[in-house]
Design a protein around this motif. Structure first.
Motif, PDB file in Angstrom:
ATOM      1  N   VAL A 172       0.840  -1.193   0.000  1.00 24.46           N
ATOM      2  CA  VAL A 172       0.000   0.000   0.000  1.00 24.46           C
ATOM      3  C   VAL A 172       0.881   1.251   0.000  1.00 24.46           C
ATOM      4  O   VAL A 172       1.797   1.366   0.810  1.00 24.46           O
ATOM      5  CB  VAL A 172      -0.924   0.041   1.238  1.00 24.46           C
ATOM      6  CG1 VAL A 172      -1.755   1.311   1.251  1.00 24.46           C
ATOM      7  CG2 VAL A 172      -1.809  -1.192   1.276  1.00 24.46           C
ATOM      8  N   GLN A 173       0.637   2.122  -0.934  1.00 27.73           N
ATOM      9  CA  GLN A 173       1.293   3.429  -0.917  1.00 27.73           C
ATOM     10  C   GLN A 173       0.263   4.470  -0.518  1.00 27.73           C
ATOM     11  O   GLN A 173      -0.862   4.481  -1.023  1.00 27.73           O
ATOM     12  CB  GLN A 173       1.864   3.774  -2.297  1.00 27.73           C
ATOM     13  CG  GLN A 173       3.045   2.928  -2.713  1.00 27.73           C
ATOM     14  CD  GLN A 173       2.617   1.595  -3.288  1.00 27.73           C
ATOM     15  OE1 GLN A 173       1.730   1.523  -4.118  1.00 27.73           O
ATOM     16  NE2 GLN A 173       3.235   0.513  -2.825  1.00 27.73           N
TER      17      GLN A 173
ATOM     18  N   GLN B  45      -0.609   8.655   0.384  1.00 32.85           N
ATOM     19  CA  GLN B  45      -0.207  10.033   0.148  1.00 32.85           C
ATOM     20  C   GLN B  45      -1.194  10.965   0.818  1.00 32.85           C
ATOM     21  O   GLN B  45      -2.384  10.925   0.516  1.00 32.85           O
ATOM     22  CB  GLN B  45      -0.140  10.340  -1.347  1.00 32.85           C
ATOM     23  CG  GLN B  45       0.247  11.776  -1.665  1.00 32.85           C
ATOM     24  CD  GLN B  45       1.648  12.119  -1.195  1.00 32.85           C
ATOM     25  OE1 GLN B  45       2.612  11.429  -1.501  1.00 32.85           O
ATOM     26  NE2 GLN B  45       1.769  13.212  -0.421  1.00 32.85           N
TER      27      GLN B  45
ATOM     28  N   VAL C  84      -4.846   9.243   0.230  1.00 31.05           N
ATOM     29  CA  VAL C  84      -5.235   8.358  -0.861  1.00 31.05           C
ATOM     30  C   VAL C  84      -4.282   7.171  -0.882  1.00 31.05           C
ATOM     31  O   VAL C  84      -3.081   7.312  -0.668  1.00 31.05           O
ATOM     32  CB  VAL C  84      -5.234   9.087  -2.213  1.00 31.05           C
ATOM     33  CG1 VAL C  84      -3.853   9.626  -2.552  1.00 31.05           C
ATOM     34  CG2 VAL C  84      -5.760   8.197  -3.318  1.00 31.05           C
ATOM     35  N   ALA C  85      -4.841   6.000  -1.117  1.00 32.31           N
ATOM     36  CA  ALA C  85      -4.052   4.777  -1.179  1.00 32.31           C
ATOM     37  C   ALA C  85      -3.927   4.299  -2.611  1.00 32.31           C
ATOM     38  O   ALA C  85      -4.877   4.394  -3.389  1.00 32.31           O
ATOM     39  CB  ALA C  85      -4.697   3.690  -0.336  1.00 32.31           C
ATOM     40  N   SER C  86      -2.778   3.785  -2.952  1.00 30.92           N
ATOM     41  CA  SER C  86      -2.578   3.168  -4.256  1.00 30.92           C
ATOM     42  C   SER C  86      -1.833   1.864  -4.061  1.00 30.92           C
ATOM     43  O   SER C  86      -1.207   1.641  -3.031  1.00 30.92           O
ATOM     44  CB  SER C  86      -1.796   4.103  -5.186  1.00 30.92           C
ATOM     45  OG  SER C  86      -0.528   4.392  -4.643  1.00 30.92           O
ATOM     46  N   GLY C  87      -1.949   0.997  -5.017  1.00 39.56           N
ATOM     47  CA  GLY C  87      -1.272  -0.288  -4.922  1.00 39.56           C
ATOM     48  C   GLY C  87      -2.110  -1.352  -4.253  1.00 39.56           C
ATOM     49  O   GLY C  87      -1.875  -2.525  -4.414  1.00 39.56           O
ATOM     50  N   SER C  88      -3.086  -0.913  -3.464  1.00 37.98           N
ATOM     51  CA  SER C  88      -3.977  -1.863  -2.802  1.00 37.98           C
ATOM     52  C   SER C  88      -5.168  -1.084  -2.296  1.00 37.98           C
ATOM     53  O   SER C  88      -5.094   0.128  -2.093  1.00 37.98           O
ATOM     54  CB  SER C  88      -3.271  -2.556  -1.638  1.00 37.98           C
ATOM     55  OG  SER C  88      -4.154  -3.461  -0.993  1.00 37.98           O
ATOM     56  N   SER C  89      -6.246  -1.774  -2.106  1.00 43.42           N
ATOM     57  CA  SER C  89      -7.442  -1.095  -1.628  1.00 43.42           C
ATOM     58  C   SER C  89      -7.360  -0.841  -0.137  1.00 43.42           C
ATOM     59  O   SER C  89      -6.888  -1.672   0.624  1.00 43.42           O
ATOM     60  CB  SER C  89      -8.674  -1.951  -1.924  1.00 43.42           C
ATOM     61  OG  SER C  89      -9.806  -1.426  -1.267  1.00 43.42           O
TER      62      SER C  89
ATOM     63  N   LYS D   7     -13.447   5.094  -2.980  1.00 44.73           N
ATOM     64  CA  LYS D   7     -12.477   6.031  -3.556  1.00 44.73           C
ATOM     65  C   LYS D   7     -11.075   5.826  -2.997  1.00 44.73           C
ATOM     66  O   LYS D   7     -10.159   6.568  -3.344  1.00 44.73           O
ATOM     67  CB  LYS D   7     -12.929   7.476  -3.294  1.00 44.73           C
ATOM     68  CG  LYS D   7     -14.243   7.849  -3.954  1.00 44.73           C
ATOM     69  CD  LYS D   7     -14.602   9.294  -3.675  1.00 44.73           C
ATOM     70  CE  LYS D   7     -15.897   9.688  -4.371  1.00 44.73           C
ATOM     71  NZ  LYS D   7     -16.261  11.105  -4.085  1.00 44.73           N
ATOM     72  N   ASN D   8     -10.905   4.834  -2.117  1.00 41.98           N
ATOM     73  CA  ASN D   8      -9.610   4.609  -1.477  1.00 41.98           C
ATOM     74  C   ASN D   8      -9.100   5.846  -0.752  1.00 41.98           C
ATOM     75  O   ASN D   8      -7.920   6.176  -0.803  1.00 41.98           O
ATOM     76  CB  ASN D   8      -8.569   4.149  -2.502  1.00 41.98           C
ATOM     77  CG  ASN D   8      -8.500   2.644  -2.630  1.00 41.98           C
ATOM     78  OD1 ASN D   8      -9.281   1.925  -2.008  1.00 41.98           O
ATOM     79  ND2 ASN D   8      -7.584   2.158  -3.424  1.00 41.98           N
TER      80      ASN D   8
END
Length: 127
Positions: free
Chosen positions: A1-2, A4, A22-27, A76-77
């Motif tokens: 999980v990334q 920001q 906000v998360a990216s790479g995983s929910s 929307k994570n």
């Protein structure tokens, strides 16, 4: 999980800001706890507020309870921290962090439990 964090800025005492994570790479739905931390110059990192995967369970440190509200939108994570009635002592860099396995609410504000951290966003409250 990334992760920001964003939304920081300069605000006068008594004003409001809303921080976003906000998360990216995983929910975020797979992260059991998301927590906002803050670190003021020369001070240790402090847990501000935790929210559970479902969003039902929330925890606040005493100094922000009643002024800050944490919420999340799994679709929307995103995790948010609405900060009202800001005080100069709220000035800090704010970070969001996540962990996959839930811990008791009594310890969710302790930064040692978190494996995923985002870069911070600076909040400055002028008097």
């Amino acid at each position: 999980v990334q992760l920001q964090a964003s939304g920081g800025g300069l605000v006068q005492a008594g004003g409001s800001l809303r921080l976003s994570c906000v998360a990216s790479g995983s929910s975020l739905d797979y992260s059991s706890i998301i927590t906002w931390f803050r670190q003021a110059p020369g001070k240790e990192r402090e847990g501000v507020s935790c929210i559970s995967r479902s969003g039902v369970s929330t925890v606040y440190t005493d100094s922000v309870r009643g002024r800050f509200t944490i919420s999340k939108d799994n679709a929307k994570n995103m995790v948010y921290l609405q900060m009202n009635s800001l005080k100069p002592e709220d000035t800090a860099v704010y970070f969001c962090a996540a962990r996959a396995v839930r811990v008791p609410n009594s310890v969710c504000l302790n930064p040692i439990h978190y494996e995923y951290w985002g870069q911070g966003t600076l909040v400055t409250v002028s008097s």
